[in-house]
Design an enzyme around this catalytic site. Structure first.
Site, PDB file in Angstrom:
ATOM      1  CD1 TRP A 197     -52.280 -11.161  58.102  1.00  0.00           C
ATOM      2  CD2 TRP A 197     -52.133 -13.043  56.908  1.00  0.00           C
ATOM      3  NE1 TRP A 197     -51.311 -11.958  58.671  1.00  0.00           N
ATOM      4  CE2 TRP A 197     -51.203 -13.108  57.952  1.00  0.00           C
ATOM      5  CE3 TRP A 197     -52.233 -14.118  56.021  1.00  0.00           C
ATOM      6  CZ2 TRP A 197     -50.369 -14.213  58.151  1.00  0.00           C
ATOM      7  CZ3 TRP A 197     -51.394 -15.213  56.228  1.00  0.00           C
ATOM      8  CH2 TRP A 197     -50.474 -15.243  57.278  1.00  0.00           C
TER       9      TRP A 197
ATOM     10  CE1 TYR B 160     -38.943 -19.914  60.207  1.00  0.00           C
ATOM     11  CE2 TYR B 160     -40.991 -20.847  60.971  1.00  0.00           C
ATOM     12  CZ  TYR B 160     -39.840 -20.153  61.218  1.00  0.00           C
ATOM     13  OH  TYR B 160     -39.586 -19.683  62.469  1.00  0.00           O
TER      14      TYR B 160
ATOM     15  CG  HIS C   5     -44.916 -20.524  62.711  1.00  0.00           C
ATOM     16  ND1 HIS C   5     -44.811 -19.194  63.020  1.00  0.00           N
ATOM     17  CD2 HIS C   5     -43.664 -21.009  62.706  1.00  0.00           C
ATOM     18  CE1 HIS C   5     -43.548 -18.901  63.225  1.00  0.00           C
ATOM     19  NE2 HIS C   5     -42.822 -19.978  63.042  1.00  0.00           N
TER      20      HIS C   5
ATOM     21  CB  THR D 270     -32.667 -19.090  62.477  1.00  0.00           C
ATOM     22  OG1 THR D 270     -33.868 -19.847  62.483  1.00  0.00           O
ATOM     23  CG2 THR D 270     -32.820 -17.923  61.545  1.00  0.00           C
TER      24      THR D 270
ATOM     25  CB  SER E 256     -52.053 -21.419  41.990  1.00  0.00           C
ATOM     26  OG  SER E 256     -50.792 -20.952  41.629  1.00  0.00           O
ATOM     27  CB  SER E 257     -49.462 -22.717  46.471  1.00  0.00           C
ATOM     28  OG  SER E 257     -49.478 -21.340  46.462  1.00  0.00           O
TER      29      SER E 257
ATOM     30  CG  HIS F 108     -50.698  -4.276  53.063  1.00  0.00           C
ATOM     31  ND1 HIS F 108     -49.801  -3.906  52.081  1.00  0.00           N
ATOM     32  CD2 HIS F 108     -49.957  -4.542  54.158  1.00  0.00           C
ATOM     33  CE1 HIS F 108     -48.574  -3.949  52.579  1.00  0.00           C
ATOM     34  NE2 HIS F 108     -48.625  -4.335  53.840  1.00  0.00           N
TER      35      HIS F 108
ATOM     36  NE  ARG G  35     -51.144  -6.690  63.536  1.00  0.00           N
ATOM     37  CZ  ARG G  35     -50.977  -7.971  63.174  1.00  0.00           C
ATOM     38  NH1 ARG G  35     -50.745  -8.903  64.066  1.00  0.00           N
ATOM     39  NH2 ARG G  35     -51.010  -8.308  61.917  1.00  0.00           N
TER      40      ARG G  35
ATOM     41  CG  ASP H 114     -39.799 -26.689  30.596  1.00  0.00           C
ATOM     42  OD1 ASP H 114     -40.292 -26.359  31.690  1.00  0.00           O
ATOM     43  OD2 ASP H 114     -39.995 -26.057  29.552  1.00  0.00           O
TER      44      ASP H 114
ATOM     45  CG  HIS I  81     -45.096 -18.885  68.210  1.00  0.00           C
ATOM     46  ND1 HIS I  81     -43.970 -19.491  67.721  1.00  0.00           N
ATOM     47  CD2 HIS I  81     -45.654 -18.266  67.159  1.00  0.00           C
ATOM     48  CE1 HIS I  81     -43.859 -19.248  66.435  1.00  0.00           C
ATOM     49  NE2 HIS I  81     -44.870 -18.507  66.076  1.00  0.00           N
ATOM     50  CG  HIS I  82     -48.748 -17.099  65.470  1.00  0.00           C
ATOM     51  ND1 HIS I  82     -48.241 -16.016  64.793  1.00  0.00           N
ATOM     52  CD2 HIS I  82     -48.006 -18.153  65.068  1.00  0.00           C
ATOM     53  CE1 HIS I  82     -47.260 -16.409  64.002  1.00  0.00           C
ATOM     54  NE2 HIS I  82     -47.090 -17.708  64.151  1.00  0.00           N
TER      55      HIS I  82
ATOM     56  CB  SER J 243     -27.498 -20.017  50.284  1.00  0.00           C
ATOM     57  OG  SER J 243     -28.118 -19.917  51.542  1.00  0.00           O
TER      58      SER J 243
ATOM     59  CD  GLU K 107     -47.824 -18.663  53.449  1.00  0.00           C
ATOM     60  OE1 GLU K 107     -48.032 -19.835  53.097  1.00  0.00           O
ATOM     61  OE2 GLU K 107     -47.575 -17.741  52.664  1.00  0.00           O
TER      62      GLU K 107
ATOM     63  CE  LYS L  30     -30.895 -21.120  56.077  1.00  0.00           C
ATOM     64  NZ  LYS L  30     -30.694 -22.370  55.361  1.00  0.00           N
TER      65      LYS L  30
END
Lengths: 175, 529
Positions: free
Chosen positions: B145, B260, B256, B331, B172-173, B80, B453, B109, B305-306, B271, B258, B334
């Site tokens: 994950w 963002y 991390h 943040t 791909s990315s 998931h 979890r 294009d 921080h993880h 925006s 990722e 924004k």
């Protein structure tokens, strides 16, 4: 543009690998994770009889058919006191197997105060089929151990040497 | 199903000489076709990952083990996460990038159209590897994950398939990002300086740089796991002097940013939508650009921080706590800018705006819980509890997914030339909004009370909140079928869209192109004043 960005991506791929030696170097410099360093006798060897620390002993094997257990599960000691404990290991298979044990401590903060004067960790142990071996550990708990630590766990895990890690796909963890 | 979308989009265009049917989509180099394929692929993956989420929630409906074997539960949890992050949200925003960036900067294009085709066609094989891994002996990856060793060093071949899938997805990315950066830097219409670009384009420029920088690091990390598994290396295997904690450092150095990579394009969509429905230009454009860039830079400096509970030294904990809290500043800039854009605007509340405002509310909640988790002593309590699950679903679902919905409702008239059903769209929003909160708000309480979890069973005192959460999750899942219905209905029988359905929208695709956008647009670049 395409080439430059692609090169950048390749460089970042290399950077991922460069983090490995970098991490080692950081750990060495800061003294984190320094389980391989020789322990020295604490400078203050006065036995602190005013407090008790419970030491728990734990033994694990991973991927090799040995039985491995401490002589006693736990004991109460004074910081500064010289303590002996014996671990017993037995090769239950029909082959000669070489293994090596790695220690770890809980809580982690106690690791720096756990001075082992004699230890079998990081030594190759070659056991004939059915052979049993007694391995002593002699240690002193540094009296400077922070007051809030009342229990320290010493844990050893035996790994097999000269063999690939447990075959992928077996999906099994022993110990 | 993709053909259905395009049956209508190119009807008006005379130079659309291209193969039809399946071959058109296999060989297309058109940014609009590829954008459409990305979006449908993302939606298919969203439903796949959603079904997995519902299996998880069905198991957690009651305490005890009813439906799944714990090992299968773990596979669901892991797939998931992987499918939603790499299969649904990221491709969805790449789809937006493909459709919108050339039209918003006045380019004909993407810079490398063939590369673009390849970037997309790498995705389906990768996704099928992930799905197929469910059926190999040992099952799919079941370590979450985040793929932490030592678990991932020990698993069955499902793990190898996941590693290859991640390699392909990463490839791909990276290719997609190289394409996006080159397009934005080299192909803007005359007069469009960097600081005149629409914010959506800016956010994608920054995101693409993040992707090129960190996807290779993830590829490196999983490659190290792969060689640990099969080639006798010991990067993470303690038996040979490796260290599993090292993987966490490498992974979160990718992980991390990722976060963002997912959030920043969402900021870009919001925006565009909020000014359009406030009929005012975006408040503080320059500060928005700088805020986005500083979020991106800070994201490289906060990864540990993880890892507060891995025993990192106190000094490191303090540094990562302060650095993480610092992210709240850009943040906050924004969020205040979006609110200030709405301030004294003549607001109207069509579906895109509803989703944008829903985003604003819920993303802010997710941001605040993130600040709570940034504080080390609190995080040590809440680490790996449902509080964390609630936090990142507020950011990922109510943040990224809601903004994707806002973007789809906003640009759909431009893409297909037909309007969606406004009434059903509002239903979709309110159903999603209510069921989302039903599913995830209570998870804050569960986490605070200590429910861990990734565990298929739980103590009895958590039963009521879990039941509420599962009901909400099923409601949320079903609401997305309504979304599918709305889109299909719009494509088949939607009202014809006027040239500028939203009078407040003033970027190039609205002001300089007919609706629907022709198959080839801006063959002569527009002049931007």
């Amino acid at each position: 543009m395409l080439v430059r960005l692609a090169l950048f991506a390749v460089a970042m791929f290399g950077f991922g690998f460069a983090m490995v030696p970098f991490y080692r170097a950081i750990c060495d410099v800061t003294g984190l994770n320094s389980i391989t360093k020789r322990d020295s006798v604490p400078t203050n060897t006065q036995v602190d009889t005013s407090r008790w620390v419970t030491i728990e002993f734990d033994a694990n094997t991973r991927g090799l058919p040995w039985s491995f257990a401490p002589g006693s599960r736990s004991m109460r000691v004074h910081p500064g006191e010289l303590v002996h404990v014996v671990y017993e290991v037995r090769n239950q298979s029909q082959q000669v197997i070489v293994g090596q044990a790695i220690p770890s401590y809980g809580p982690q903060i106690a690791a720096g105060y756990f001075r082992k004067l004699e230890c079998f960790c990081f030594q190759k142990q070659q056991l004939e089929p059915g052979e049993t071996r007694q391995m002593p550990v002699v240690f002193v708990i540094d009296p400077l151990l922070p007051k809030e630590v009342a229990t320290v766990t010493l844990s050893y895990t035996f790994f097999e040497l000269n063999a690939a890690t447990p075959a992928a796909g077996s999906g099994k963890v022993s110990g | 199903m993709s053909t259905a979308v395009h049956g209508h989009t190119h009807g008006h265009d005379d130079h659309a000489h291209h193969p039809t049917g399946l071959r058109r989509f296999l060989t297309t180099t058109n940014h609009k076709d590829i954008g459409t394929m990305y979006l449908w692929f993302a939606f298919a993956m969203f439903l796949t990952g959603g079904v997995m989420a519902l299996i998880i929630r069905a198991e957690l409906f009651q305490p005890g083990l009813q439906i799944t074997h714990p090992d299968f539960f773990n596979q669901m949890i892991s797939l998931h996460g992987l499918i939603m992050v790499f299969g649904a949200i990221m491709p969805a925003f790449v789809g937006f990038a493909n459709w919108q960036i050339p039209m918003m900067i006045g380019a004909p294009d993407m810079a490398f159209p063939r590369l673009n085709n390849w970037s997309f066609w790498l995705l389906p094989p990768a996704a099928s590897l992930l799905v197929v891994s469910l059926f190999v002996p040992g099952g799919a990856v079941a370590a979450g994950w985040t793929l932490y060793p030592p678990l991932t060093v020990q698993m069955g071949m499902g793990m190898d398939l996941a590693i290859f899938a991640l390699h392909i997805l990463g490839m791909s990315s990276i290719l997609g990002s190289i394409n996006i950066i080159t397009t934005i830097l080299n192909m803007r219409a005359p007069g469009m300086t960097l600081m005149k670009m629409p914010l959506f384009v800016w956010t994608w420029l920054i995101t693409a740089y993040l992707l090129v920088a960190v996807m290779p690091v993830l590829a490196g990390a999983v490659t190290m796991v792969l060689t640990d598994r099969h080639f006798g290396t010991h990067f993470f295997n303690p038996a040979g002097g490796g260290d599993p904690v090292l993987f966490q450092h490498v992974f979160w150095f990718f992980g991390h940013p990722e976060v963002y990579i997912i959030a920043i394009p969402a900021f870009g969509v919001i925006s565009q939508v909020i000014p359009a429905f406030s009929r005012k230009p975006l408040f503080g454009y320059t500060s928005m650009v700088y805020a986005t860039a500083s979020i991106a830079i800070l994201s490289f400096l906060v990864w540990a921080h993880h890892m507060y509970t891995t025993g990192i030294p106190l000094e490191a904990q303090l540094y990562f706590m302060y650095a993480t809290s610092l992210i709240a500043v850009p943040t906050g800039v924004k969020v205040f800018n979006w609110v200030a854009t709405m301030w004294k605007g003549s607001l109207s509340f069509e579906t895109p705006m509803l989703f944008a405002i829903g985003f604003l509310f819920l993303f802010t909640i997710g941001g605040f819980t993130g600040l709570v988790l940034a504080i080390t002593p609190v995080d040590i309590q809440l680490h790996d509890t449902y509080y964390v699950v609630a936090h990142f679903h507020y950011v990922m679902v109510a943040g990224a997914l809601f903004s994707a919905f806002a973007g789809i409702y906003f640009w759909l008239p431009k893409w297909i030339g037909r309007m969606y059903d406004e009434k059903l769209g509002k239903w979709h929003f309110w159903l999603s909004f209510i069921t989302f909160n039903l599913a995830f708000f209570v998870q804050h309480f569960l986490g605070l009370a200590g429910m861990p979890r990734r565990i298929p069973d739980y103590a009895l005192q958590f039963a009521d909140f879990n039941m509420v959460s599962s009901i909400g999750a099923f409601g949320f899942g079903l609401s997305q079928l309504l979304f599918l219905y709305i889109i299909v209905k719009a494509i088949r029988s939607g009202e014809k869209a006027p040239a500028r359905p939203w009078e407040g929208a003033d970027t190039l695709e609205w002001t300089h192109l007919p609706t629907p956008a022709p198959y080839h647009s801006f063959e002569t670049p527009p002049l931007v004043k």
